[in-house]
Design an enzyme around this catalytic site. Structure first.
Site, short mmCIF file in Angstrom:
data_model
loop_
_atom_site.label_atom_id
_atom_site.label_comp_id
_atom_site.label_asym_id
_atom_site.label_seq_id
_atom_site.Cartn_x
_atom_site.Cartn_y
_atom_site.Cartn_z
CD GLU A 119 -3.09 -0.92 2.20
OE1 GLU A 119 -2.94 -0.05 3.09
OE2 GLU A 119 -4.06 -1.70 2.19
CG HIS A 156 -9.21 6.55 1.76
ND1 HIS A 156 -9.22 6.29 0.41
CD2 HIS A 156 -8.60 5.49 2.35
CE1 HIS A 156 -8.64 5.12 0.19
NE2 HIS A 156 -8.26 4.61 1.35
NE ARG A 204 -4.66 5.74 3.31
CZ ARG A 204 -5.28 5.00 4.22
NH1 ARG A 204 -5.64 5.54 5.37
NH2 ARG A 204 -5.55 3.73 3.99
CG HIS A 252 -10.08 6.94 5.96
ND1 HIS A 252 -11.11 6.03 5.87
CD2 HIS A 252 -8.93 6.20 6.09
CE1 HIS A 252 -10.63 4.80 5.92
NE2 HIS A 252 -9.31 4.88 6.06
NE ARG A 269 -5.04 5.64 9.65
CZ ARG A 269 -5.46 4.72 8.77
NH1 ARG A 269 -4.88 3.53 8.73
NH2 ARG A 269 -6.43 5.00 7.92
#
Length: 530
Positions: free
Chosen positions: A114, A229, A275, A336, A371
């Site tokens: 990811e 997100h 992100r 998110h 994060r």
């Protein structure tokens, strides 16, 4: 007259952190797990992508540590990160021993990549139902513990704090207020995504734990850092359903409304950039093309692979007449995860004696300013476990004076607010937060947000309601205002917090912001330590 109940440990919330804590506490005393909806209704249930853990042959705990630190953009608590990555493997192996069925390649666990991870370290279950599988295992384990009781459709209204000690909470069951007394209380209420009009969070994520803790004098920290997100389904009248980070990890491409790939124009890692970068890039591309969305395209990948790797996403999108195997899917960012929350140490301890917090409601500093993808389920497991042991240590080392448990009943506000008015204020708050305190911010937009939210805050903040919708509005407004104030106070851009009027990291950027309640309202101040 309100009912009284007594327990050794009260856990508010039934996501991964709350359930993991309950398992530890269940062998030490009586435990009550309170949840305002079904026990399965939490962000854990909707976590698709997976859980990050250094268990593969090509990975190391030190590399996971470095990736997490890098994603946090200089504001992670390094001690908290070390705890996360070093204790994570043990917590995952434990889950497997309890029956968790993570996907495999042959006889070995299957790991995927990811964004911002330098190794394939994301475990997943049933393709894209990792959170649901973890929750299933934890609920099954909890059900074997006779000391653990569950109270569904029971809402925590406020914490009970007396002589500086948290001794439980006021609970709302139907129309009845219950005084629940406990020797230790753990907040595991999750996040606050519902304060934004576009969010991947379930309806229950209204910031309840953060607001309750703040009202009772707990410190909140890093509230300006909200992660958006990049890829949530975009279509009028359809919820902002999450399209997992793992889709881009498996090769999905972002394209604008003209069918042009654009991420390489913004970051060398393209779709696998952090992100916050991807979210801002999408917003910029939407502005350039005067569009409401961009597209996530997987049509170049094998159809059977997509159906097997992302069965839930495939089925959900198909229900809304989108076929991920045959057409690009319209997406845009959505709120998110909040990196900030109730400030705790690495054992879940807050500044209020007897009050602990774990999971998204808490802020250990493990995520810093942004994060790392798929660290949240791991955080819930690791810090749910640690908060439980912190609570056990507190209870076993304390003397409890029964006079503390003499607390007056709270009188509900006599002035009823119609649900139509509550819904109107709720939508005004959510739209304001999205438009003025969202992915891209500035002093002017945040000032407008502060004014609008304050007008709602002043109508509800000092009132005690027995209506769940009114309680949620009070909590959402409180958290929305605290995020806005922290974002105004941080006059620089770092991690997920991006201000167009302060685009760089300016002197003082490395300091954290703490918010606490005062007699006249609240104050935001800088902390020296990281």
């Amino acid at each position: 007259m309100s009912e009284k109940i007594y327990t050794d440990y009260l856990i508010i919330g039934s996501g991964v952190a709350g359930l993991r804590a309950a398992i530890e506490l269940g062998i030490k005393g009586r435990v009550l797990v309170v949840t305002k909806d079904l026990p399965t209704e939490s962000s854990t249930e909707y976590a698709q992508g997976g859980v990050a853990v250094a268990l593969s042959d090509e990975d190391e705990i030190g590399i996971h540590f470095e990736d997490t630190i890098k994603a946090g953009d200089g504001l992670c608590n390094e001690e908290a990160v070390k705890v996360l990555v070093s204790e994570g493997p043990e917590r995952i192996i434990e889950l497997i021993n309890w029956g968790a069925e993570f996907d495999k390649e042959g006889s070995k666990l299957a790991f995927t990549l990811e964004a911002a991870h330098s190794r394939k370290r994301i475990l997943h279950a049933h393709g894209d139902s990792t959170g649901r599988e973890i929750e299933r295992v934890l609920i099954n384990k909890v059900s074997t513990l006779k000391n653990v009781k569950k109270a569904s459709f029971t809402m925590a209204v406020d914490l009970i704090v007396k002589e500086g000690k948290c001794i439980g909470a006021f609970l709302l069951k139907g129309k009845e207020i219950i005084k629940c007394f406990a020797k230790a209380t753990i907040l595991a209420t999750g996040g606050a995504g519902q304060i934004y009009s576009r969010t991947t969070n379930p309806k229950v994520c209204t910031g309840d734990g953060m607001a309750m803790a703040f009202r009772m004098g707990a410190y909140l920290k890093d509230m300006e850092f909200v992660q958006f997100h990049p890829t949530a389904l975009y279509a009028p009248g359809i919820p902002a359903f999450l399209l997992s980070e793992a889709m881009r990890g498996e090769g999905a491409r972002l394209k604008n409304i003209h069918g042009e790939e654009f991420m390489k124009n913004y970051h060398p890692l393209g779709e696998l950039a952090p992100r916050d970068v991807v979210s801002r890039s999408i917003i910029s591309e939407m502005v350039k093309t005067n569009a409401t969305h961009v597209y996530l395209d997987m049509t170049h990948l094998d159809e059977n692979f997509l159906k097997n790797r992302f069965p839930t996403i495939y089925a959900t999108c198909l229900r809304f007449n989108f076929d991920i195997t045959k057409q690009p899917i319209p997406v845009s960012p959505a709120a998110h995860f909040i990196m900030g929350g109730v400030e705790t140490d690495i054992n879940g301890k807050t500044n209020i004696e007897g009050l602990f917090a774990a999971g998204e409601v808490a802020c250990t500093g493990v995520h810093g300013a942004n994060r790392l993808a798929s660290n949240s389920l791991l955080e819930g497991l690791v810090y749910g476990y640690r908060a439980a042991h912190g609570a056990i240590e507190h209870v076993e080392g304390s003397q409890f004076n029964n006079t503390l448990f003499h607390v007056s009943a709270l009188e509900p506000d006599k002035q009823y607010i119609a649900h139509s008015e509550i819904n109107k204020m709720r939508e005004e708050l959510r739209q304001t937060m999205w438009e003025k305190a969202g992915v891209i911010r500035c002093g002017e937009s945040l000032g407008i947000a502060r004014t609008k939210i304050t007008s709602i805050y002043e109508k509800v903040t000092e009132r005690f309601f027995i209506d769940p919708l009114a309680i949620e509005l009070k909590n959402m407004t409180t958290v929305g205002l605290l995020i806005t104030e922290a974002a105004l106070a941080r006059k620089n851009s770092v991690g997920a917090h991006y201000r167009t009027d302060y685009k760089e990291k300016l002197p003082g950027w490395e300091k954290h912001l703490r918010i606490r309640k005062t007699e006249t309202g609240f104050e935001v101040f800088q902390m020296e330590e990281r």
